[in-house]
Design a protein around this motif. Structure first.
Motif, PDB file in Angstrom:
ATOM      1  N   ARG A 125       9.150   4.800  -8.044  1.00 51.78           N
ATOM      2  CA  ARG A 125       9.436   3.392  -7.743  1.00 51.78           C
ATOM      3  C   ARG A 125       8.850   3.004  -6.381  1.00 51.78           C
ATOM      4  O   ARG A 125       8.237   1.932  -6.241  1.00 51.78           O
ATOM      5  CB  ARG A 125      10.947   3.181  -7.773  1.00 51.78           C
ATOM      6  N   ALA A 126       8.995   3.871  -5.385  1.00 55.93           N
ATOM      7  CA  ALA A 126       8.461   3.576  -4.049  1.00 55.93           C
ATOM      8  C   ALA A 126       6.941   3.505  -4.065  1.00 55.93           C
ATOM      9  O   ALA A 126       6.339   2.635  -3.418  1.00 55.93           O
ATOM     10  CB  ALA A 126       8.935   4.638  -3.060  1.00 55.93           C
ATOM     11  N   THR A 127       6.312   4.402  -4.810  1.00 54.22           N
ATOM     12  CA  THR A 127       4.852   4.407  -4.890  1.00 54.22           C
ATOM     13  C   THR A 127       4.349   3.178  -5.622  1.00 54.22           C
ATOM     14  O   THR A 127       3.337   2.568  -5.233  1.00 54.22           O
ATOM     15  CB  THR A 127       4.364   5.691  -5.583  1.00 54.22           C
ATOM     16  N   MET A 128       5.027   2.802  -6.685  1.00 58.29           N
ATOM     17  CA  MET A 128       4.658   1.591  -7.428  1.00 58.29           C
ATOM     18  C   MET A 128       4.641   0.368  -6.520  1.00 58.29           C
ATOM     19  O   MET A 128       3.699  -0.427  -6.548  1.00 58.29           O
ATOM     20  CB  MET A 128       5.638   1.371  -8.581  1.00 58.29           C
ATOM     21  N   LYS A 129       5.682   0.212  -5.725  1.00 62.95           N
ATOM     22  CA  LYS A 129       5.760  -0.963  -4.851  1.00 62.95           C
ATOM     23  C   LYS A 129       4.583  -1.007  -3.886  1.00 62.95           C
ATOM     24  O   LYS A 129       3.989  -2.070  -3.650  1.00 62.95           O
ATOM     25  CB  LYS A 129       7.079  -0.947  -4.078  1.00 62.95           C
ATOM     26  N   LYS A 130       4.231   0.147  -3.330  1.00 62.32           N
ATOM     27  CA  LYS A 130       3.107   0.195  -2.395  1.00 62.32           C
ATOM     28  C   LYS A 130       1.805  -0.130  -3.091  1.00 62.32           C
ATOM     29  O   LYS A 130       0.955  -0.863  -2.550  1.00 62.32           O
ATOM     30  CB  LYS A 130       3.029   1.583  -1.751  1.00 62.32           C
TER      31      LYS A 130
END
Length: 472
Positions: free
Chosen positions: A218-223
């Motif tokens: 989820r964190a990587t997707m947002k970035k």
């Protein structure tokens, strides 16, 4: 003063088959082209007056505390999976913790063969090194997350591509070089222990709030959503969005056949190896969803209940198209002067893009002219533009300071392909002055300073670059 780099090499301390330890291969006669002193200061590196900088940044000498490694990873390249790739021409010297506490990798690129070279010579020629230096530093100035260039060095050796060419080495700085392909490699190997080691290291470094693999996804997707929306907003085309060129940090990496559009065309492709438009300008949003799905697949072996994990990860990936549409609208609405976009503003954005596409309008210059109130001169169908502009003005009545919003969203200058090519040709002939001039001029891309008007000119017909090339 002797070069001093405050190394603290956490990745090289990890256990497992994550890398190979080896030194760069020395070169014949290194000479310094550029050293990024402001970036060095940002990293806590001292010694810019050291006469041996060329030796250090060519790999002929190792700075104290360096522990050179070459990382191993896999990757989907144009949709086909390669189970083992890796740093085939790069050596990660180590990591520094900057004065503000942030950690960065320092890597030599073009520094010789490694176990992952796949029959390559491990070298880089001067053109791609200078392209990456210019474009990555320009991207930083544009406010787009990116790796950066610390130094560029001529090697004093020729390398063979289609013809003999001058060799060079780039020193690259990144928040890390951890890629989607790292996770794919260990998932494909069935090496869950190394996969977990990589997960724990990555979340500590890039997403300390992430407790689970799903949190890291989820964190990587947002970035990545934010990154691709920023690319699109300045007309940038990466050219090779393979999973091994997609980072956990959310930084742009590996400036191979990249390019900025001149005239707007959503199907624009520059990369000479992208024969079917997989990584065309407008396709980049779809591809980042695909890349994140590959990361999700690689993380699933870390879950105890893999069947439930598949459903959870799939549900997360399915949120990405809406995230991308929202991020795209935010970036492009700002280019029109709209600080807080509404869903219906997508029609306004689509309206100007459609006029630009039909009339062959220059992407950067049209939005810069919109900021100045002269975009009518950039659009071929002036009657249609007048109707569209009336609708925009009506919408902007609800905005408090639309011009300031536009000024902050619309760069005046970008690294144009024909200017980069001219710079490379000059440097290949031994003249570095165009490189330094271009680098300096791109340092403040949102300024309307008249001294940089030469950067605003689209290419003449004979200057148009139709294809850009990978530097391997």
């Amino acid at each position: 003063m002797t070069l001093s780099i405050p190394f603290d090499n956490s990745y090289a301390r990890l256990e497992g088959p994550l890398f190979a330890r080896l030194n760069p291969v020395p070169v014949e006669a290194p000479s310094l082209i550029a050293f990024n002193a402001p970036l060095a200061e940002r990293l806590g590196i001292s010694g810019e007056d050291d006469p041996d900088l060329a030796a250090y940044f060519s790999g002929n000498r190792l700075p104290a505390g360096a522990t050179p490694i070459a990382q191993v990873y896999a990757g989907h390249q144009f949709g086909g999976f390669s189970p083992q790739l890796g740093d085939g021409r790069a050596h990660l010297l180590g990591e520094v913790v900057a004065p503000d506490g942030r950690r960065f990798d320092i890597q030599l690129k073009g520094s010789g063969p490694t176990p992952f070279s796949r029959r390559g010579d491990g070298r880089a020629w001067l053109g791609p090194v200078l392209r990456e230096y210019i474009v990555s530093e320009a991207m930083h100035a544009l406010g787009i997350p990116t790796t950066r260039a610390l130094a560029a060095v001529r090697t004093g050796e020729e390398i063979i591509r289609e013809r003999p060419l001058p060799g060079a080495i780039l020193t690259r700085v990144a928040s890390s070089h951890i890629r989607v392909g790292h996770f794919q490699y260990f998932a494909a190997q069935g090496d869950t222990d190394s996969l977990r080691t990589l997960f724990e290291h990555s979340r500590a470094r890039h997403a300390p709030e992430a407790d689970t693999p799903l949190d890291l996804l989820r964190a990587t997707m947002k970035k990545q959503v934010d990154l691709v929306a920023r690319w699109l907003s300045v007309g940038f085309i990466h050219g090779v969005m393979n999973t091994d060129n997609c980072t956990l940090s959310g930084e742009t990496i590996d400036y191979g056949p990249c390019a900025f559009m001149d005239d707007y065309d959503p199907r624009r492709v520059y990369s000479s190896i992208d024969r079917f438009g997989r990584y065309a300008y407008a396709a980049q949003a779809d591809i980042i969803v695909w890349n994140m799905a590959q990361l999700a697949s690689a993380l699933i072996p870390l879950e105890t209940d893999e069947e439930a994990a598949v459903d959870a990860f799939q549900s997360e990936i399915e949120t990405m198209p809406d995230m991308l549409r929202s991020a795209w609208l935010k970036r492009f609405a700002a280019k029109l002067g709209i600080a807080e976009p509404r869903p219906e503003d997508a029609a306004l954005v689509g309206g100007i893009l459609d006029l630009m596409h039909k009339g062959g309008s220059d992407f950067t210059n049209t939005f810069a002219a919109l900021t100045d109130g002269s975009a009518r001169d950039e659009v071929a169908d002036r009657d249609a533009y007048a109707d569209w502009h009336t609708r925009l003005q009506s919408r902007l009545e609800a905005e408090t300071d639309p011009r300031s919003t536009m000024v902050a969203a619309n760069p005046r200058v970008i690294p144009r392909n024909h200017q980069i090519e001219a710079m490379i040709q000059a440097a290949t002939a031994g003249d570095d002055a165009p490189f330094h001039r271009l680098h300096a001029a791109l340092a403040d891309p949102y300024s309307s300073d008249g001294d940089n008007d030469w950067l605003k000119h689209p290419p003449a017909q004979h200057e148009v670059v139709t294809a850009t090339f990978c530097g391997t």
